[in-house]
Scaffold this motif. Structure first.
Motif, mmCIF file in Angstrom:
data_model
loop_
_atom_site.group_PDB
_atom_site.id
_atom_site.type_symbol
_atom_site.label_atom_id
_atom_site.label_comp_id
_atom_site.label_asym_id
_atom_site.label_seq_id
_atom_site.Cartn_x
_atom_site.Cartn_y
_atom_site.Cartn_z
ATOM 1 N N UNK A 47 -23.248 4.597 -97.311
ATOM 2 C CA UNK A 47 -23.489 6.174 -97.819
ATOM 3 C C UNK A 47 -22.200 6.642 -98.404
ATOM 4 N N UNK A 48 -21.138 6.059 -97.622
ATOM 5 C CA UNK A 48 -19.596 7.754 -98.335
ATOM 6 C C UNK A 48 -19.173 6.244 -97.102
ATOM 7 N N UNK A 49 -17.585 6.262 -98.458
ATOM 8 C CA UNK A 49 -16.335 5.461 -98.225
ATOM 9 C C UNK A 49 -15.326 6.199 -97.777
ATOM 10 N N UNK A 50 -14.813 6.212 -96.839
ATOM 11 C CA UNK A 50 -12.778 6.964 -96.513
ATOM 12 C C UNK A 50 -11.968 5.951 -96.231
ATOM 13 N N UNK A 51 -11.478 6.077 -98.250
ATOM 14 C CA UNK A 51 -10.728 4.320 -98.287
ATOM 15 C C UNK A 51 -8.949 4.812 -97.835
ATOM 16 N N UNK A 52 -8.163 4.541 -97.374
ATOM 17 C CA UNK A 52 -6.474 4.518 -97.087
ATOM 18 C C UNK A 52 -6.321 4.035 -98.421
ATOM 19 N N UNK A 73 -22.207 5.807 -104.692
ATOM 20 C CA UNK A 73 -21.612 6.432 -103.245
ATOM 21 C C UNK A 73 -20.023 7.110 -103.260
ATOM 22 N N UNK A 74 -20.275 8.677 -102.957
ATOM 23 C CA UNK A 74 -18.545 9.362 -103.180
ATOM 24 C C UNK A 74 -17.234 8.384 -102.381
ATOM 25 N N UNK A 75 -16.859 8.220 -102.614
ATOM 26 C CA UNK A 75 -15.199 7.855 -102.247
ATOM 27 C C UNK A 75 -14.221 8.721 -101.441
ATOM 28 N N UNK A 76 -13.549 9.462 -100.283
ATOM 29 C CA UNK A 76 -12.497 9.579 -99.671
ATOM 30 C C UNK A 76 -11.435 9.345 -99.901
ATOM 31 N N UNK A 93 -8.546 5.646 -111.319
ATOM 32 C CA UNK A 93 -10.011 4.689 -110.300
ATOM 33 C C UNK A 93 -11.168 5.283 -109.699
ATOM 34 N N UNK A 94 -11.299 6.413 -110.171
ATOM 35 C CA UNK A 94 -12.841 7.025 -109.496
ATOM 36 C C UNK A 94 -13.369 7.553 -108.219
ATOM 37 N N UNK A 95 -11.812 7.717 -107.550
ATOM 38 C CA UNK A 95 -12.967 8.735 -106.076
ATOM 39 C C UNK A 95 -13.202 9.814 -106.585
ATOM 40 N N UNK A 105 -9.170 16.882 -88.829
ATOM 41 C CA UNK A 105 -10.587 16.009 -89.044
ATOM 42 C C UNK A 105 -11.244 17.288 -89.408
ATOM 43 N N UNK A 106 -11.213 18.202 -88.767
ATOM 44 C CA UNK A 106 -12.649 19.261 -89.516
ATOM 45 C C UNK A 106 -12.497 19.555 -90.435
ATOM 46 N N UNK A 107 -11.338 19.206 -91.447
ATOM 47 C CA UNK A 107 -11.842 19.334 -92.773
ATOM 48 C C UNK A 107 -12.227 17.748 -93.381
ATOM 49 N N UNK A 108 -12.199 16.893 -93.040
ATOM 50 C CA UNK A 108 -12.813 15.626 -93.982
ATOM 51 C C UNK A 108 -13.594 15.790 -93.774
ATOM 52 N N UNK A 109 -14.066 16.146 -92.601
ATOM 53 C CA UNK A 109 -15.782 16.586 -91.879
ATOM 54 C C UNK A 109 -16.475 17.599 -93.309
ATOM 55 N N UNK A 110 -16.253 18.461 -93.436
ATOM 56 C CA UNK A 110 -15.786 19.519 -94.544
ATOM 57 C C UNK A 110 -16.522 19.063 -95.812
ATOM 58 N N UNK A 111 -15.467 18.221 -96.156
ATOM 59 C CA UNK A 111 -15.299 17.455 -97.335
ATOM 60 C C UNK A 111 -16.656 15.840 -97.668
#
Length: 224
Positions: A47-52, A73-76, A93-95, A105-111
């Motif tokens: 549903x969502x990807x967090x990508x380095x 689906x959304x990408x961070x 590239x579409x992020x 970590x809390x900011x990541x959760x908010x996003x």
């Protein structure tokens, strides 16, 4: 349950992010690089990807482009780079979002929560398709004021398709999601249940339609 893919070659980052995501009730899938992530995307519903960004074999920019081409689906992007030119490349590239290491970590959760709302990925108990409401708690469907009670597999199939409008699901994928990976029946079972769903809503509503994608599977389209 919302499933989130973490793609990072740093095991410490993966463990940190995984810990906080699981506290929020998300299902977490991990990949050590872009190539492994590509394989996982073909096997699991994400549903969502967090990508380095900086990874061996296939970097975050390449993976983001691939996701944009084949999935919805959304990408961070998660990276140590904080230069404007790097952010510009990431968005080109579409992020959907860009978070610089080190991060809270809390900011990541908010996003994450903001992006899931934007993409209308359902983590709540009700799915709204215009005037049709699918209540996953009561297993009821309210269609323009009329209550419909569907057989369980039909309800689960409609809920799955309705949770991701315009996303194409293969028959095999739907079998795994609805009937389970140990199901021994024919995948034509999906066709039979789709036919029944279409018949049930025929002349009742034009809020949505279930389309056949020849040679692939099915998708649900919501009338605009």
């Amino acid at each position: 349950m919302v499933s989130i893919l973490i793609v990072d070659d740093d095991s410490n980052i993966r463990e940190l992010v995984k810990h906080h995501l699981q506290l929020e009730g998300y299902m977490v899938v991990e990949a050590i690089d872009g190539e492994q992530a590509s394989f996982i995307l073909g096997q699991k519903q994400i549903h969502l990807a967090i990508v380095d960004v900086m990874m061996p074999n296939k970097d975050g920019y390449q993976l983001c482009q691939e996701i944009r081409k084949h999935y919805d689906f959304p990408v961070i992007l998660l990276t140590a780079k904080d230069q404007l030119v790097d952010k510009e490349k990431g968005f080109s590239v579409g992020t959907d979002d860009y978070l610089t290491k080190p991060f809270e970590p809390k900011e990541l959760i908010f996003r994450i929560k903001a992006l899931l709302r934007r993409y209308q990925i359902v983590s709540s108990e009700k799915i709204k398709l215009n005037g049709t409401v699918i209540d996953r708690k009561s297993y009821e469907v309210l269609c323009n004021g009329n209550l419909l009670m569907l057989p369980m597999k039909e309800f689960e199939l409609l809920s799955q398709l309705g949770s991701f409008p315009n996303r194409i699901f293969s028959r095999e994928e739907l079998i795994n999601l609805i009937w389970g990976s140990d199901y021994e029946g024919d995948d034509r079972t999906v066709d039979v249940h789709i036919k029944r769903l279409r018949e049930r809503f025929l002349n009742k509503t034009d809020d949505f339609s279930i389309k056949t994608v020849r040679g692939v599977g099915y998708k649900l389209e919501v009338k605009k």
